[in-house]
Design an enzyme around this catalytic site. Structure first.
Site, PDB file in Angstrom:
ATOM      1  N   GLU A   1      86.510  57.161  49.773  1.00  0.00           N
ATOM      2  CA  GLU A   1      87.062  55.800  49.790  1.00  0.00           C
ATOM      3  C   GLU A   1      86.733  55.037  48.509  1.00  0.00           C
ATOM      4  O   GLU A   1      86.851  53.818  48.449  1.00  0.00           O
ATOM      5  CB  GLU A   1      86.565  55.056  51.035  1.00  0.00           C
ATOM      6  CG  GLU A   1      86.933  55.754  52.346  1.00  0.00           C
ATOM      7  CD  GLU A   1      88.288  55.352  52.933  1.00  0.00           C
ATOM      8  OE1 GLU A   1      88.677  54.191  52.804  1.00  0.00           O
ATOM      9  OE2 GLU A   1      88.964  56.228  53.527  1.00  0.00           O
ATOM     10  N   HIS A  61      83.408  50.086  55.414  1.00  0.00           N
ATOM     11  CA  HIS A  61      82.968  50.476  54.064  1.00  0.00           C
ATOM     12  C   HIS A  61      81.611  49.821  53.833  1.00  0.00           C
ATOM     13  O   HIS A  61      81.358  48.706  54.309  1.00  0.00           O
ATOM     14  CB  HIS A  61      83.939  49.970  52.987  1.00  0.00           C
ATOM     15  CG  HIS A  61      85.275  50.631  52.986  1.00  0.00           C
ATOM     16  ND1 HIS A  61      86.460  49.949  52.851  1.00  0.00           N
ATOM     17  CD2 HIS A  61      85.608  51.937  53.085  1.00  0.00           C
ATOM     18  CE1 HIS A  61      87.475  50.801  52.865  1.00  0.00           C
ATOM     19  NE2 HIS A  61      86.982  52.015  53.010  1.00  0.00           N
ATOM     20  N   CYS A 107      86.706  43.687  47.891  1.00  0.00           N
ATOM     21  CA  CYS A 107      87.711  44.738  48.138  1.00  0.00           C
ATOM     22  C   CYS A 107      88.837  44.661  47.120  1.00  0.00           C
ATOM     23  O   CYS A 107      89.445  45.675  46.782  1.00  0.00           O
ATOM     24  CB  CYS A 107      88.350  44.563  49.507  1.00  0.00           C
ATOM     25  SG  CYS A 107      87.235  44.684  50.887  1.00  0.00           S
TER      26      CYS A 107
HETATM   27  O1  SUG Z   1      91.289  50.164  54.334  1.00  0.00           O
HETATM   28  N1  SUG Z   1      92.845  47.216  55.398  1.00  0.00           N
HETATM   29  C1  SUG Z   1      91.989  47.915  54.442  1.00  0.00           C
HETATM   30  C2  SUG Z   1      90.912  46.991  53.929  1.00  0.00           C
HETATM   31  C3  SUG Z   1      90.153  47.604  52.796  1.00  0.00           C
HETATM   32  C4  SUG Z   1      88.973  46.831  52.400  1.00  0.00           C
HETATM   33  N2  SUG Z   1      88.346  47.430  51.286  1.00  0.00           N
HETATM   34  C5  SUG Z   1      87.008  47.451  51.061  1.00  0.00           C
HETATM   35  N3  SUG Z   1      86.160  47.157  52.008  1.00  0.00           N
HETATM   36  N4  SUG Z   1      86.615  47.795  49.908  1.00  0.00           N
HETATM   37  C6  SUG Z   1      91.393  49.173  55.048  1.00  0.00           C
HETATM   38  O2  SUG Z   1      91.020  49.147  56.222  1.00  0.00           O
HETATM   39  C7  SUG Z   1      94.742  47.022  56.873  1.00  0.00           C
HETATM   40  C8  SUG Z   1      96.169  47.474  56.915  1.00  0.00           C
HETATM   41  C9  SUG Z   1      96.928  47.115  58.146  1.00  0.00           C
HETATM   42  O3  SUG Z   1      96.336  46.989  59.197  1.00  0.00           O
HETATM   43  O4  SUG Z   1      98.146  46.990  58.027  1.00  0.00           O
HETATM   44  C10 SUG Z   1      93.962  47.787  55.836  1.00  0.00           C
HETATM   45  O5  SUG Z   1      94.370  48.843  55.400  1.00  0.00           O
END
Ligand code: SUG
Length: 416
Positions: A162, A230, A347
């Site tokens: 990730e 994460h 993020c």
């Molecule tokens: O991968 N949300 C992302 C958020 C990522 C956050 N990144 C870090 N923590 N670095 C994920 O879960 C939601 C998409 C949706 O539900 O349509 C989403 O992908």
């Protein structure tokens, strides 16, 4: 050559929507089915970038990926009868969260003295697993100068990677040699552990890191259960400082000891559960913050507005600012559209330590370019997307045209 840290923020794409695709991401699940506001989302992101450009004097960005992803629609035998989640995956604007774009090892840490970047395979989630080929295409352009950069392929499946969201770097100054810390999850819990230990170890080897300067730490399974999908939801590092919740790691003291063995100058700012519960930390994203070194060498924490609205979190922040620790300022920013999908200020950015003169300048922001990007967003990004719109031909045409207009303005037509 002067090495500085550049934050490459993801410009929020015109298909930004709430489809609830990320199991274990509480914000994504709880906003499933809501209307989204792509134009407002993208403008919030530009405003955050402008703030950091003013603070740091340098800011980069990465572009939205092509959506809907026709290749994925074909692979999924898309014919209109698929369920809503499958229909939504090719439309996801999730590449906005560039902390998941790649893992970056700056030149002072690597055997060949180049900055190494490995795009994350993001294999745990379908809507994210489609990102890496288009992400790599951008990294190959932005960091094309092979005297200074090496852009790798992703870790092969089935090892989940990730990217920088599970990676921290400790150093005396960004341009000095660092210790890189990789945080992984152990599978078997209620929610997926998205970062696998073997993926982290593979990236460290591929980047040519000194094994003595690498630390591998297990995430607290209870934190993953509580929604810290994460590590950057519960910890952030900058230079000598680790700002972390007391329940971030499986063995909290063991984690500090292991980092300190490789990096004796470590300074831990630990937020106890009695001050901010794990649940409140995850709800407000206190740790999904940008911990920045300002030109006067003091540190500022860029947090989501949600932190100021939480009595316990803001009381902690005020007491921290009143004390004499390394973090002198806490600055809230409005990234609510991204937050509702589980993406805070951290993020939304990928940190790359390099000399800005070695980066393709088309990926670097200045005020005039921010004006031009805002103009395109204001003119072409959909104002609102309702869940029922996902899959519509008219919306697809608008999303494709909006991205094309941005590529034209930024002279990045080769990404078409
Ligand atoms: O991968 N949300 C992302 C958020 C990522 C956050 N990144 C870090 N923590 N670095 C994920 O879960 C939601 C998409 C949706 O539900 O349509 C989403 O992908």
């Amino acid at each position: 050559m002067s090495l500085v840290e550049i934050n490459f923020d993801g410009i929020v794409g015109p298909s930004h929507n709430y489809a609830g695709l990320s199991l274990g991401n509480i914000a994504s699940a709880s906003h499933k089915g809501d209307a989204s506001y792509p134009r407002a989302a993208a403008l919030q992101g530009i405003a955050k970038m402008r703030g950091n450009l003013a603070r740091l004097g340098v800011q980069g960005f990465l572009l939205p990926l092509p959506r809907p992803n026709v290749l994925l629609q074909q692979v999924l035998a898309y014919d209109g009868t698929e369920d809503a989640a499958l229909r939504a995956a090719p439309w996801s604007a999730s590449s906005m969260w560039t902390a998941n774009a790649a893992t970056v090892s700056p030149a002072p840490d690597t055997a060949d003295g180049r900055c190494h970047l490995s795009p994350a395979n993001l294999v745990t989630m379908l809507h994210r697993a489609q990102e890496w080929p288009d992400t790599k295409r951008q990294l190959d352009i932005a960091f094309a100068d092979s005297r200074h950069f090496a852009v790798h392929g992703p870790v092969p499946p089935t090892f989940g990677d990730e990217g920088a969201a599970n990676h921290m770097r400790f150093c005396e100054g960004h341009g000095a040699a660092g210790v890189e810390v990789f945080v992984y999850g152990r599978p078997g819990g209620r929610f997926p552990a998205r970062q696998h230990e073997q993926a982290s170890r593979l990236v460290a080897r591929a980047h040519g890191l000194d094994p003595e300067k690498c630390v591998f730490i297990e995430q607290n399974p209870a934190a993953i259960e509580a929604g810290a999908f994460h590590n950057d939801v519960v910890s952030v590092a900058n230079e000598r400082v680790l700002f972390t919740h007391a329940e971030a790691f499986a063995d909290q003291q063991g984690a500090y000891d292991a980092i300190r063995a490789a990096f004796p100058a470590l300074e831990v700012v630990e937020v106890p559960s009695s001050a901010v519960t794990l649940q409140e930390a995850i709800r407000t994203y206190l740790f999904n913050a940008q911990l920045l070194t300002l030109p006067d060498r003091s540190m500022a924490l860029i947090v989501p507005e949600e932190c100021r609205e939480s009595a316990s979190v803001w009381a902690y922040c005020e007491s921290m600012m009143a004390g004499n620790g390394p973090i002198r300022q806490v600055i809230p920013v409005d990234v609510r559209q991204s937050m509702a999908n589980g993406g805070g200020p951290a993020c939304l950015r990928l940190r790359v330590v390099c000399d800005p003169a070695t980066v393709d300048p088309r990926f670097l922001l200045d005020e005039a370019k921010a004006d031009r990007i805002e103009e395109v967003i204001g003119r072409t990004w959909p104002e609102q997307i309702d869940p029922a719109d996902i899959g519509s031909e008219a919306l697809a045409a608008q999303v494709i045209a909006a991205r094309a207009a941005l590529l034209t303005v930024l002279e990045l037509e080769e990404l078409h």
